[in-house]
Design an enzyme around this catalytic site. Sequence first.
Site, PDB file in Angstrom:
ATOM      1  N   LYS A 139       4.167   5.597  -9.247  1.00  0.00           N
ATOM      2  CA  LYS A 139       4.421   4.157  -9.326  1.00  0.00           C
ATOM      3  C   LYS A 139       5.137   3.898 -10.648  1.00  0.00           C
ATOM      4  O   LYS A 139       4.522   3.560 -11.660  1.00  0.00           O
ATOM      5  CB  LYS A 139       3.104   3.370  -9.221  1.00  0.00           C
TER       6      LYS A 139
HETATM    7  C1  LIG Z   1       6.522   0.317  -3.018  1.00  0.00           C
HETATM    8  C2  LIG Z   1       5.091   0.049  -2.752  1.00  0.00           C
HETATM    9  N1  LIG Z   1       4.523   0.575  -1.659  1.00  0.00           N
HETATM   10  C3  LIG Z   1       3.225   0.350  -1.366  1.00  0.00           C
HETATM   11  C4  LIG Z   1       2.432  -0.444  -2.176  1.00  0.00           C
HETATM   12  C5  LIG Z   1       0.992  -0.644  -1.822  1.00  0.00           C
HETATM   13  O1  LIG Z   1       0.185   0.094  -2.691  1.00  0.00           O
HETATM   14  P1  LIG Z   1      -1.279  -0.393  -3.075  1.00  0.00           P
HETATM   15  O2  LIG Z   1      -1.986  -0.634  -1.800  1.00  0.00           O
HETATM   16  O3  LIG Z   1      -1.842   0.710  -3.856  1.00  0.00           O
HETATM   17  O4  LIG Z   1      -1.111  -1.637  -3.867  1.00  0.00           O
HETATM   18  C6  LIG Z   1       2.983  -1.020  -3.315  1.00  0.00           C
HETATM   19  C7  LIG Z   1       2.188  -1.849  -4.202  1.00  0.00           C
HETATM   20  O5  LIG Z   1       1.658  -1.400  -5.163  1.00  0.00           O
HETATM   21  C8  LIG Z   1       4.343  -0.767  -3.614  1.00  0.00           C
HETATM   22  O6  LIG Z   1       4.902  -1.305  -4.701  1.00  0.00           O
END
Ligand SMILES: Cc1ncc(COP(=O)(O)O)c(C=O)c1O
Length: 363
Positions: free
Chosen positions: A174
């Site tokens: 991330k």
């Molecule tokens: C690109 C992306 N995909 C998926 C998610 C979903 O991830 P999470 O459920 O950990 O927030 C996020 C958000 O954080 C994201 O930015």
Amino acid sequence: MFNDDVRKRDVKTPTIVQEVWHDGEFIKWNDARVHVMSHVLHYGSSIFEGIRCYKTRRGPAIFRLREHMQRFLNSAKIYRMEHPWSLEELCDASVQLVARGGLQQCYVRPIMFRSLDEERPAFGVNPFPNPMACYIGAWDWGKYLGDEAIEQGVDVCVSSWNRLTPNSMPAMAKAGANYMNSQLIKMEAITNGYAEGIALDDRGYVSEGSGENIFLVHDGKVVTPPLASSILPGITRDSVIEICRALEIPLVESGIQRAALYVADELFFSGTAAEITPIRSVDRITVGAGSRGPVTERIQKAFFEITSGEREAPGEWLTFVGEYKPAAENNGHNRAQGGGARKAASHAPTSDSRDAVHVTLTE
Ligand SMILES: Cc1ncc(COP(=O)(O)O)c(C=O)c1O
């Protein structure tokens, strides 16, 4: 084509926690600043997390804090970011920040980045000479895709932008830089009158939204793209997988063709910000009945019951801020089941595996 309101629309931000955790201390929000020549501003060298803290009858509870912080550490590791912070210290810091902020519910944002050593500045792409900085901020954030979206669903498009290819930028980290790709997807969607865009991977299979994972329901079975489709291993995605298991709803991780989106019975997004948001149309083609479908509703209901502490979670998903003891003083008893049950359910993961987010590392 679009008016300024649509372009500038974001979730209302009513309250910001007036302190920010910085490298082990709490500083004032107004003092949390960086130099404009910091490496991160020029070369995108940051990693971050987005975590929700929910209001429960036992006070504010942070949802899957350890899993988020483990992903944060994984992102740092992928980008060779050397830092002194342990999982426990980052969890402690987040809980303290929420406690000091006094909010019943909020969004917690840890960020680590390459900054600038003002005495020995370095300006090249090579990140190694730059010092690392770590901050955690928090604010109250409403429904990311709009208040009505949770029930009525959103209208989305398939983006003309592809998701990152696995050998160019690792989607499983991330990283701030990944969100340039997300911004292209999001801006295109908003400009064309959609709430969100779905990106395909480099082979043309469905990947994810600009800030959400995606699920498809067909004939009562739930399908979601695998990690190999360049997705972020979402913590909410993992929660949906576990909830499906608990509700005995069949689920598979599988490559999804774009056309399958159009003929699905139901579609929904999952994400910390978006929570569980139904999708009612893709490229102006109505999905199913054009409203939240029954399987989505069951999963969404269970999710919100768990996050509000009213239903037992499949694992130790809630960290109750008011009952938390810093890592040094506890024996791993900070997280608890929802619904007042304090003992882990028999199918709850063991302490060895509980921080592992459900991801299939290969296809
Ligand atoms: C690109 C992306 N995909 C998926 C998610 C979903 O991830 P999470 O459920 O950990 O927030 C996020 C958000 O954080 C994201 O930015």
